[in-house]
Design a protein around this motif. Sequence first.
Motif, PDB file in Angstrom:
ATOM      1  N   TRP A  95       2.302  13.917   2.413  1.00  0.00           N
ATOM      2  CA  TRP A  95       2.401  13.425   1.044  1.00  0.00           C
ATOM      3  C   TRP A  95       2.687  14.602   0.127  1.00  0.00           C
ATOM      4  O   TRP A  95       2.042  15.639   0.225  1.00  0.00           O
ATOM      5  CB  TRP A  95       1.110  12.731   0.646  1.00  0.00           C
ATOM      6  CG  TRP A  95       0.863  11.512   1.475  1.00  0.00           C
ATOM      7  CD1 TRP A  95       0.320  11.480   2.726  1.00  0.00           C
ATOM      8  CD2 TRP A  95       1.191  10.180   1.155  1.00  0.00           C
ATOM      9  NE1 TRP A  95       0.285  10.197   3.183  1.00  0.00           N
ATOM     10  CE2 TRP A  95       0.814   9.372   2.237  1.00  0.00           C
ATOM     11  CE3 TRP A  95       1.768   9.579   0.043  1.00  0.00           C
ATOM     12  CZ2 TRP A  95       0.997   8.003   2.239  1.00  0.00           C
ATOM     13  CZ3 TRP A  95       1.947   8.210   0.056  1.00  0.00           C
ATOM     14  CH2 TRP A  95       1.566   7.435   1.144  1.00  0.00           C
ATOM     15  N   TYR A 106       0.471   5.415   5.977  1.00  0.00           N
ATOM     16  CA  TYR A 106       0.800   4.487   4.905  1.00  0.00           C
ATOM     17  C   TYR A 106      -0.020   4.714   3.651  1.00  0.00           C
ATOM     18  O   TYR A 106       0.264   4.144   2.613  1.00  0.00           O
ATOM     19  CB  TYR A 106       0.605   3.052   5.382  1.00  0.00           C
ATOM     20  CG  TYR A 106       1.415   2.743   6.603  1.00  0.00           C
ATOM     21  CD1 TYR A 106       2.790   2.685   6.537  1.00  0.00           C
ATOM     22  CD2 TYR A 106       0.800   2.532   7.829  1.00  0.00           C
ATOM     23  CE1 TYR A 106       3.540   2.427   7.656  1.00  0.00           C
ATOM     24  CE2 TYR A 106       1.537   2.262   8.956  1.00  0.00           C
ATOM     25  CZ  TYR A 106       2.914   2.208   8.866  1.00  0.00           C
ATOM     26  OH  TYR A 106       3.646   1.957   9.971  1.00  0.00           O
ATOM     27  N   ASP A 107      -1.064   5.518   3.716  1.00  0.00           N
ATOM     28  CA  ASP A 107      -1.918   5.799   2.569  1.00  0.00           C
ATOM     29  C   ASP A 107      -2.447   7.221   2.706  1.00  0.00           C
ATOM     30  O   ASP A 107      -2.607   7.723   3.822  1.00  0.00           O
ATOM     31  CB  ASP A 107      -3.082   4.802   2.536  1.00  0.00           C
ATOM     32  CG  ASP A 107      -3.753   4.756   1.191  1.00  0.00           C
ATOM     33  OD1 ASP A 107      -3.277   5.419   0.254  1.00  0.00           O
ATOM     34  OD2 ASP A 107      -4.764   4.050   1.074  1.00  0.00           O
ATOM     35  N   ALA A 153      -6.448   7.743   4.629  1.00  0.00           N
ATOM     36  CA  ALA A 153      -6.552   6.864   5.799  1.00  0.00           C
ATOM     37  C   ALA A 153      -7.326   7.543   6.908  1.00  0.00           C
ATOM     38  O   ALA A 153      -7.505   8.695   6.968  1.00  0.00           O
ATOM     39  CB  ALA A 153      -5.185   6.482   6.311  1.00  0.00           C
ATOM     40  N   ARG A 158       5.108   9.725  -0.389  1.00  0.00           N
ATOM     41  CA  ARG A 158       5.143  10.106   1.011  1.00  0.00           C
ATOM     42  C   ARG A 158       6.477  10.759   1.326  1.00  0.00           C
ATOM     43  O   ARG A 158       7.541  10.223   1.026  1.00  0.00           O
ATOM     44  CB  ARG A 158       4.959   8.871   1.898  1.00  0.00           C
ATOM     45  CG  ARG A 158       4.784   9.234   3.353  1.00  0.00           C
ATOM     46  CD  ARG A 158       4.592   8.025   4.182  1.00  0.00           C
ATOM     47  NE  ARG A 158       5.891   7.508   4.596  1.00  0.00           N
ATOM     48  CZ  ARG A 158       6.064   6.711   5.637  1.00  0.00           C
ATOM     49  NH1 ARG A 158       5.048   6.314   6.332  1.00  0.00           N
ATOM     50  NH2 ARG A 158       7.259   6.294   5.944  1.00  0.00           N
ATOM     51  N   ARG A 168       0.764   6.582  -7.050  1.00  0.00           N
ATOM     52  CA  ARG A 168      -0.375   7.444  -6.749  1.00  0.00           C
ATOM     53  C   ARG A 168      -0.382   8.630  -7.692  1.00  0.00           C
ATOM     54  O   ARG A 168       0.658   9.141  -8.058  1.00  0.00           O
ATOM     55  CB  ARG A 168      -0.307   7.925  -5.314  1.00  0.00           C
ATOM     56  CG  ARG A 168      -0.564   6.842  -4.334  1.00  0.00           C
ATOM     57  CD  ARG A 168      -0.589   7.400  -2.937  1.00  0.00           C
ATOM     58  NE  ARG A 168      -1.026   6.376  -2.016  1.00  0.00           N
ATOM     59  CZ  ARG A 168      -0.249   5.417  -1.559  1.00  0.00           C
ATOM     60  NH1 ARG A 168       0.996   5.381  -1.928  1.00  0.00           N
ATOM     61  NH2 ARG A 168      -0.701   4.512  -0.736  1.00  0.00           N
ATOM     62  N   GLN A 200       2.723   1.790  -3.660  1.00  0.00           N
ATOM     63  CA  GLN A 200       1.986   1.809  -4.915  1.00  0.00           C
ATOM     64  C   GLN A 200       2.030   3.201  -5.548  1.00  0.00           C
ATOM     65  O   GLN A 200       2.236   4.196  -4.861  1.00  0.00           O
ATOM     66  CB  GLN A 200       0.544   1.366  -4.710  1.00  0.00           C
ATOM     67  CG  GLN A 200      -0.326   2.352  -3.973  1.00  0.00           C
ATOM     68  CD  GLN A 200      -1.709   1.787  -3.726  1.00  0.00           C
ATOM     69  OE1 GLN A 200      -1.956   0.627  -3.945  1.00  0.00           O
ATOM     70  NE2 GLN A 200      -2.592   2.620  -3.245  1.00  0.00           N
ATOM     71  N   VAL A 212       0.841  -1.202   0.000  1.00  0.00           N
ATOM     72  CA  VAL A 212       0.000   0.000   0.000  1.00  0.00           C
ATOM     73  C   VAL A 212       0.870   1.243   0.000  1.00  0.00           C
ATOM     74  O   VAL A 212       0.608   2.202  -0.726  1.00  0.00           O
ATOM     75  CB  VAL A 212      -0.948   0.003   1.225  1.00  0.00           C
ATOM     76  CG1 VAL A 212      -1.615   1.352   1.395  1.00  0.00           C
ATOM     77  CG2 VAL A 212      -1.983  -1.080   1.076  1.00  0.00           C
TER      78      VAL A 212
END
Length: 72
Positions: A54, A68-69, A72, A48, A36, A34, A31
């Motif tokens: 980010w 991590y995303d 979230a 990130r 983005r 990946q 995750v």
Amino acid sequence: MGRSRSKPSLKGLAQKYGGSVRKRYSRVYRVLKQKRQCPECGSLKFKRESAGIWTCNSCGFKVAGGAYDVAA
């Protein structure tokens, strides 16, 4: 009966820490790494910078999100 395909293993934990920890680690790592798309410019260089921050390396757009995303 067909052969089942397993997901490729990740480097980093090898045979350490047990199966459930390695599965959890690999799920989080996939995750995190990946590709983005930047919501501002649409490039795929949205990554990130640090935990919860980010940044797009193309246009410099910065947003707060999860560790991590983004969502979230």
